[in-house]
Design a protein around this motif. Structure first.
Motif, PDB file in Angstrom:
ATOM      1  N   ASN A 100      -0.606   6.399   1.293  1.00  0.00           N
ATOM      2  CA  ASN A 100      -0.291   5.486   0.206  1.00  0.00           C
ATOM      3  C   ASN A 100      -0.996   4.144   0.360  1.00  0.00           C
ATOM      4  OD1 ASN A 100       1.328   7.490  -0.766  1.00  0.00           O
ATOM      5  ND2 ASN A 100       3.262   6.399  -0.524  1.00  0.00           N
TER       6      ASN A 100
ATOM      7  N   THR B   2       4.054   4.182  -3.567  1.00  0.00           N
ATOM      8  CA  THR B   2       3.567   5.495  -4.017  1.00  0.00           C
ATOM      9  C   THR B   2       2.125   5.397  -4.501  1.00  0.00           C
ATOM     10  OG1 THR B   2       4.382   5.139  -6.279  1.00  0.00           O
ATOM     11  CG2 THR B   2       5.879   6.206  -4.730  1.00  0.00           C
TER      12      THR B   2
ATOM     13  N   SER C 279      -0.682   6.401  -3.556  1.00  0.00           N
ATOM     14  CA  SER C 279      -1.627   7.521  -3.507  1.00  0.00           C
ATOM     15  C   SER C 279      -1.703   8.215  -4.863  1.00  0.00           C
ATOM     16  CB  SER C 279      -1.226   8.525  -2.426  1.00  0.00           C
ATOM     17  OG  SER C 279       0.064   9.053  -2.685  1.00  0.00           O
ATOM     18  N   CYS C 280      -0.613   8.110  -5.658  1.00  0.00           N
ATOM     19  CA  CYS C 280      -0.616   8.743  -6.975  1.00  0.00           C
ATOM     20  C   CYS C 280       0.254   7.983  -7.969  1.00  0.00           C
ATOM     21  CB  CYS C 280      -0.131  10.192  -6.876  1.00  0.00           C
ATOM     22  SG  CYS C 280       1.518  10.345  -6.145  1.00  0.00           S
TER      23      CYS C 280
END
Length: 302
Positions: free
Chosen positions: A40, A253, A255-256
């Protein structure tokens, strides 16, 4: 069986911590600002991470910190022997440019009951406004394989991922603290630790802090975890790497999804915290009672 503490007068660093003739310390504690990046924080295998926290940290050279000792002094505080040091932390980025990161003032006081109290003041450079970690790390002797703590568990947890981790007394091995993420990254941290001890069943090092620290005990350094791209590239070290942190940045969060919320980030400015260390003989000891007393010592102001 009294404990003994040794310092290097030229650097102000502790060089030994022993009890009953058993050496517990390899090195440290030393201030640290770096954690092995989580997915992340930014994917370390990919380019295009400049807009993420990891990209900003690479640019400051947080992954490559050097220490310049500016001042060492020996004195007595309230009649007790003390060593004070001022150390500058510098980071070197991948282009070789050096960035001043922080000045760390550390005052170590040896108390009559054998407790080593260390008061920390970390003054960050003005441009440093978001950090992965603020704390200290020490390296302990290989034989100390049992890790016990009174804090959140049993699994790893973070400031923004701890509601499902109740506070209790837990015990594990240091080896079992490792979390085998596919892409090696920071792992094993426990929040809100009242006290912890790393021992071999006979002797060990008990630790506490104020405010309640995040703690981890691993056979890998943050640098080991940062450099590896696959779990099989890691070789567990014999020594135990113990981090006692004021805190780490929350996971978020990113990373996405959205980045870490502001209230779970580590801001700039001046940070103060205390850590206490006590060599102990485990046989016949009620670690809970000793741990509580050490936690109380950590919150006592001087």
């Amino acid at each position: 069986h009294p404990s003994t503490v040794r310092w290097d007068r030229s650097t102000g660093e502790m060089t030994g911590l022993a009890i009953s003739g058993r050496e517990l310390l390899v090195s440290g504690p030393r201030a640290t600002l770096w954690r092995a990046p989580t997915d992340n924080d930014g994917i370390k295998r990919w380019s295009g991470q400049a807009h993420k926290a990891l990209g900003r940290w690479w640019a400051l050279g947080l992954h490559r910190i050097t220490y310049d000792v500016l001042k060492v002094s020996e004195r007595r505080i309230e009649g007790l022997p003390a060593v004070s040091t001022v150390t500058r932390l510098n980071g070197t980025d991948d282009d070789g440019k050096v960035h001043q990161l922080a000045d760390h003032r550390q005052t170590s006081i040896l108390q009559p009951d054998g407790v080593l109290r260390i008061d920390h003041e970390l003054k960050l450079a003005k441009r440093i406004v978001d950090l992965p970690r603020i704390g200290t790390q020490c390296v302990l002797s290989p034989e100390l394989e049992i890790f016990e703590w009174f804090g959140r568990g049993p699994g790893e947890n973070y400031p923004d991922r701890k509601a499902g981790s109740p506070v209790d007394h837990y015990s594990s091995t240091v080896t079992d603290q490792y979390v085998p993420y596919i892409l090696p990254q920071e792992n094993g941290a426990r929040c809100d630790v009242r006290w912890c001890v790393v021992h071999d069943g006979h002797v060990g090092l008990l630790m506490a802090g104020s405010p309640y620290p995040m703690v981890s005990a691993l056979h890998h350094s943050a640098q080991d975890l940062t450099a590896a791209f696959h779990t099989n590239e890691l070789t567990a070290r014999d020594e135990v790497y113990v981090s006692v942190d004021l805190g780490q940045r929350g996971l978020g969060t990113a990373s996405c999804g959205p980045d870490t919320l502001e209230k779970y980030k580590l801001p700039g400015g001046i940070h103060r915290f205390t850590s206490c260390y006590l060599p102990v003989e485990i046989d016949g000891q009620n670690l809970g009672d000793v741990g509580r007393r050490l936690a109380e010592a950590a919150v006592t102001t001087r």
